[in-house]
Design an enzyme around this catalytic site. Sequence first.
Site, PDB file in Angstrom:
ATOM      1  N   LYS A 221       1.545  -0.840  -0.101  1.00 29.86           N
ATOM      2  CA  LYS A 221      -0.406   0.247  -0.237  1.00 29.86           C
ATOM      3  C   LYS A 221       0.573   1.034  -0.120  1.00 29.86           C
ATOM      4  O   LYS A 221       2.080   1.216   0.401  1.00 29.86           O
ATOM      5  CB  LYS A 221      -0.645   0.123   1.124  1.00 29.86           C
ATOM      6  CG  LYS A 221      -2.382  -1.212   0.905  1.00 29.86           C
ATOM      7  CD  LYS A 221      -2.657  -1.022   2.372  1.00 29.86           C
ATOM      8  CE  LYS A 221      -4.237  -1.899   2.202  1.00 29.86           C
ATOM      9  NZ  LYS A 221      -5.289  -2.244   3.112  1.00 29.86           N
ATOM     10  N   ARG A 255      -3.451  -9.595   5.621  1.00 35.24           N
ATOM     11  CA  ARG A 255      -4.391 -10.680   4.162  1.00 35.24           C
ATOM     12  C   ARG A 255      -2.453  -9.272   3.077  1.00 35.24           C
ATOM     13  O   ARG A 255      -2.299  -8.391   2.913  1.00 35.24           O
ATOM     14  CB  ARG A 255      -5.098  -9.452   3.888  1.00 35.24           C
ATOM     15  CG  ARG A 255      -5.587  -9.126   2.295  1.00 35.24           C
ATOM     16  CD  ARG A 255      -6.838  -8.183   2.314  1.00 35.24           C
ATOM     17  NE  ARG A 255      -7.291  -8.329   1.141  1.00 35.24           N
ATOM     18  CZ  ARG A 255      -7.082  -8.180  -0.256  1.00 35.24           C
ATOM     19  NH1 ARG A 255      -6.304  -6.346  -0.308  1.00 35.24           N
ATOM     20  NH2 ARG A 255      -7.575  -7.217  -1.312  1.00 35.24           N
TER      21      ARG A 255
HETATM   22  C1  LIG Z   1      -9.781  -5.610   0.439  1.00 38.27           C
HETATM   23  N1  LIG Z   1      -8.795  -5.447   1.157  1.00 38.27           N
HETATM   24  C2  LIG Z   1      -8.140  -4.357   0.755  1.00 38.27           C
HETATM   25  N2  LIG Z   1      -7.585  -4.112   1.346  1.00 38.27           N
HETATM   26  C3  LIG Z   1      -7.983  -4.446   2.810  1.00 38.27           C
HETATM   27  C4  LIG Z   1      -8.259  -3.909   3.486  1.00 38.27           C
HETATM   28  O1  LIG Z   1      -6.444  -3.548   4.785  1.00 38.27           O
HETATM   29  N3  LIG Z   1      -8.610  -5.291   4.768  1.00 38.27           N
HETATM   30  C5  LIG Z   1      -9.430  -5.595   4.292  1.00 38.27           C
HETATM   31  N4  LIG Z   1     -10.496  -6.657   5.723  1.00 38.27           N
HETATM   32  N5  LIG Z   1      -9.731  -6.007   3.097  1.00 38.27           N
HETATM   33  C6  LIG Z   1      -8.912  -5.103   2.441  1.00 38.27           C
END
Ligand SMILES: Cn1cnc2c(O)nc(N)nc21
Length: 277
Positions: A221, A255
Site C-alpha cells: 500500500k 492479507r
Molecule cells: C480488499 N482489501 C484491500 N485492503 C484491505 C484491508 O486492509 N482489509 C480488508 N479487510 N480488505 C482489504
Amino acid sequence: MIMDFGGRALDMGRCHVMGILNVTPDSFSDGGRFNRPDIALMHAREMVAQGAAFVDVGGESTRPGAAPVSLQVELDRVCPVVELIARELDVVVSVDTSTPEVMIETAKLGAGLINDVRALGRDGAVEAAVASGLPVCLMHMQGQPTDMQDRPQYQSVMREVSAFLMDRVRVVEAAGLPAEKILLDPGFGFGKTLEHNLQLLAVLDRLKVLGYPLFVGASRKSMLGQITGRDVNERLPAGLAVATIAALKGASILRVHDVWETVDAVKVVSAMEGVGQ
Ligand SMILES: Cn1cnc2c(O)nc(N)nc21
C-alpha cells in the site's frame, strides 16, 4: 478461539496468511493478471502451496479512486473463481465484496468468509451476511474509495475507528450475526493519512481488547511507499515489517500479495512466542 469458516476450523489465536487474488482489471498492484478462472486457480494453488490459509477473491477494486462495478460484472468475475477454488483447493475462500447478492451466491459456491471493506454498509448487506451463515470481516473506511483519500481527518483516529467498528458490531449482532463470526479491521489506507495509518498500527493491540480477531491488510500500500520511497512492486521488506508488527500485536489474519515471505515472518514471531520463558 476456533472460528468456523464454511466448514474449515481455524484457530484465531494464531496468525494466518491470506493471499490476495484480484480478479479485476484495475487493481493497484496486480490488475488484470488473474482475470480467467483457470489462471486465478493456478495463482490460488501457488499461494496455498506457499502456506496461505485463506485466498481473498475480489471483483471490484477498492483502491483509492476505483470506480464501482455493476452487480452482473462482479458476479461474473467472482463466482466462477470462488466455485473453482472451493472445489479444487483445501483453503478458506474469502470473498472481498460489499454486494449482498455476491455474498449469497458465493456462500452457496463454497466461500468461507465475507470480507467487506464497507462493513456491511450497503442496503441488504447485513441481512445477506446473516443469511449466508459465514463469518464476516468488518473493516473501517472513512468515505468511499472514490473520495476517501481526498481529506481524511479525525479527532482521534483509534477512538473513532474503534467506535465505528463497535457500532457495526452492535448492528450486525442485533441482526443475528453471532459474535463468534465477527472479525475487525482498522482499514489501513481507507480514508487515512500516513500519520493515521501509523497511529493505528502503533496501538493495534488496543483494537484487540474489543474481543474480536483482528484482520490487517497493508501489503504494497501507498503508506509503505510514503515511508520508504519505494514503488508498488518494491515494498515487500516494508510489508514484512508491518506483518511482523501486526503479528506481534495479535493480528489473526494478514492479507498480503507475497505469501511465503509473510508466512516465514509469521513463523519467526510464532517461534519466539512459543518458546518457554
Ligand atoms: C480488499 N482489501 C484491500 N485492503 C484491505 C484491508 O486492509 N482489509 C480488508 N479487510 N480488505 C482489504
